[in-house]
Scaffold this active site. Structure first.
Site, PDB file in Angstrom:
ATOM      1  N   ARG A  44       0.822  -1.204  -0.071  1.00  0.00           N
ATOM      2  CA  ARG A  44      -0.005  -0.099   0.133  1.00  0.00           C
ATOM      3  C   ARG A  44       0.935   1.300  -0.078  1.00  0.00           C
ATOM      4  NH1 ARG A  44      -3.307  -4.069   1.969  1.00  0.00           N
ATOM      5  NH2 ARG A  44      -1.121  -4.818   2.847  1.00  0.00           N
ATOM      6  N   THR A  45       1.833   1.561   1.044  1.00  0.00           N
ATOM      7  CA  THR A  45       2.487   2.845   1.100  1.00  0.00           C
ATOM      8  C   THR A  45       3.333   2.851  -0.272  1.00  0.00           C
ATOM      9  OG1 THR A  45       2.692   1.966   3.366  1.00  0.00           O
ATOM     10  CG2 THR A  45       4.014   3.825   2.827  1.00  0.00           C
TER      11      THR A  45
ATOM     12  N   LYS B 232      25.338  -5.240  -0.924  1.00  0.00           N
ATOM     13  CA  LYS B 232      26.708  -5.137  -1.078  1.00  0.00           C
ATOM     14  C   LYS B 232      27.372  -4.517   0.076  1.00  0.00           C
ATOM     15  CE  LYS B 232      26.717  -4.785  -6.141  1.00  0.00           C
ATOM     16  NZ  LYS B 232      26.788  -3.616  -7.337  1.00  0.00           N
TER      17      LYS B 232
ATOM     18  N   ARG C  96      11.234   3.705   4.362  1.00  0.00           N
ATOM     19  CA  ARG C  96      10.818   2.565   5.051  1.00  0.00           C
ATOM     20  C   ARG C  96      11.818   1.988   5.549  1.00  0.00           C
ATOM     21  NH1 ARG C  96       5.704  -1.247   4.902  1.00  0.00           N
ATOM     22  NH2 ARG C  96       4.617   0.875   5.382  1.00  0.00           N
TER      23      ARG C  96
ATOM     24  N   HIS D 212       4.349   5.705  11.524  1.00  0.00           N
ATOM     25  CA  HIS D 212       3.966   5.606  10.349  1.00  0.00           C
ATOM     26  C   HIS D 212       2.979   6.897  10.107  1.00  0.00           C
ATOM     27  CE1 HIS D 212       3.021   3.910   6.318  1.00  0.00           C
ATOM     28  NE2 HIS D 212       2.605   2.677   6.879  1.00  0.00           N
TER      29      HIS D 212
HETATM   30  N1   CP Z   1      -0.523  -0.296   5.872  1.00  0.00           N
HETATM   31  C1   CP Z   1       0.755  -0.313   5.288  1.00  0.00           C
HETATM   32  O1   CP Z   1       1.767   0.253   5.933  1.00  0.00           O
HETATM   33  O2   CP Z   1       0.729  -1.279   4.379  1.00  0.00           O
HETATM   34  P1   CP Z   1       2.072  -1.664   3.680  1.00  0.00           P
HETATM   35  O3   CP Z   1       2.867  -2.474   4.443  1.00  0.00           O
HETATM   36  O4   CP Z   1       1.391  -2.645   2.610  1.00  0.00           O
HETATM   37  O5   CP Z   1       2.580  -0.559   2.900  1.00  0.00           O
END
Ligand code: CP
Length: 307
Positions: free
Chosen positions: A58-59, A86, A108, A136
């Site tokens: 999603r993100t 590496k 992320r 998040h």
């Molecule tokens: N909600 C969320 O962060 O989903 P993803 O891990 O798929 O990005």
């Protein structure tokens, strides 16, 4: 119209006015997404880099699409196919993409604080797309947007967040955001995953699901993070579902107009029954759709700080 900072690192650092500004701006972009032509030239000539050290559906995809809808060029770096394998450091990887002209780095990472570290050391805008168990922020913003759309506001709502609060960056960002906008928050789950010190976040704590759900306006289920359950936080997924899984019968204890949320990905039959996930009170797919508008707003407003 812009945010106070060049980066979006966490909700903890945002003021209520910043959150309101992002939500208002998201509403405008939500309208754009309803048009036949869903693209605007607002950030033409900018470059965004999705730098993901952990898996995401999603993100990552919604940041990519958000950037494209704003006419921004996007580069996706998946660490498993990059020079990270590496041994290249986070900072060297980020400096490399900066040398290619990146305006935004969307990060992320499994380490809490990774986005803060990059933001301090780079001129580009850094957006935290999830750092360890810390925050998040864009998930919480899209959750707020969805709640506001469904409930007409946030202030005074009773929001139950259920599950693995201990490991959840989604829960932390949501607790900060909901409190800043005047909601009341209840945290529900086994004491191993909802330790009593979490009261300090300004939330009520419930280990009994039925008691915690009573009269809730919003029920936000969290993914049981199987990858972080090595220490045995509960006996088995069957027992977890029996005690803290959201079934239609349990949901009936919440307010009659309650909505059900989940950031995804879901473990069906562990934290949520399919009849609820796919039921009439579920807004789970609307959360995903709203995430696109919210991420467009975040990139747009950060661009204003750096202009
Ligand atoms: N909600 C969320 O962060 O989903 P993803 O891990 O798929 O990005």
């Amino acid at each position: 119209m812009s945010l106070q900072s060049k980066d979006l690192l966490g909700i903890k650092e945002l003021g209520a006015e910043d959150i309101e500004l992002i939500l208002e701006t998201s509403s405008g972009f939500r309208d754009v997404l309803e048009r036949d032509i869903k693209k605007v030239p607002a950030l033409r000539g900018k470059t965004a880099v999705n730098l993901f050290y952990e898996p995401s559906t999603r993100t990552r995809t919604s940041f990519e699409l958000a950037a494209k809808r704003l006419s921004t060029d996007v580069i996706n770096i998946s660490t498993s196919t990059s020079s990270v394998v590496k041994g290249e450091t986070l900072q060297d990887t980020a400096r490399t993409v900066l040398a290619l002209g990146a305006d935004f780095i969307i990060l992320r990472h499994s380490c809490s604080g990774a986005a803060h570290f990059l933001a301090k050391n780079l001129d580009a805008s850094v957006v935290n797309a999830g750092d360890g168990t810390n925050e998040h922020p864009t998930q919480a913003l899209l959750d707020l947007f969805t709640i506001r759309e469904k409930k007409g506001g946030i202030k005074g709502l009773e929001v139950a967040i259920v599950g693995d609060i201990l490991h959840s960056r989604v829960a932390k960002s949501n607790i900060y955001a909901l409190k800043k906008l005047g909601a009341r928050v209840r945290l529900i789950g086994p004491p191993t995953l909802v330790p009593s010190y979490m009261k300090e976040l300004g939330a009520g704590i419930f280990s009994d699901m039925d008691t915690g759900l009573k009269g809730a306006d919003v029920v936000m289920m969290l993914r049981i993070q199987m990858e972080r359950q090595g220490k045995g936080f509960f006996p088995s997924t069957v027992e977890y579902f029996r005690n803290w899984g959201l079934t239609a019968k349990r949901l009936a204890l919440a307010d009659k107009d309650a909505i059900v949320m989940h950031p995804g990905p879901m473990n069906r039959g562990v934290e949520i029954a399919s009849e609820v996930a796919d039921g009439s009170k579920s807004v789970i797919l609307e959360q995903v759709t709203n995430g696109l508008a919210v991420r467009m707003a975040v990139l747009y407003l950060l661009s204003g700080v750096r202009a």
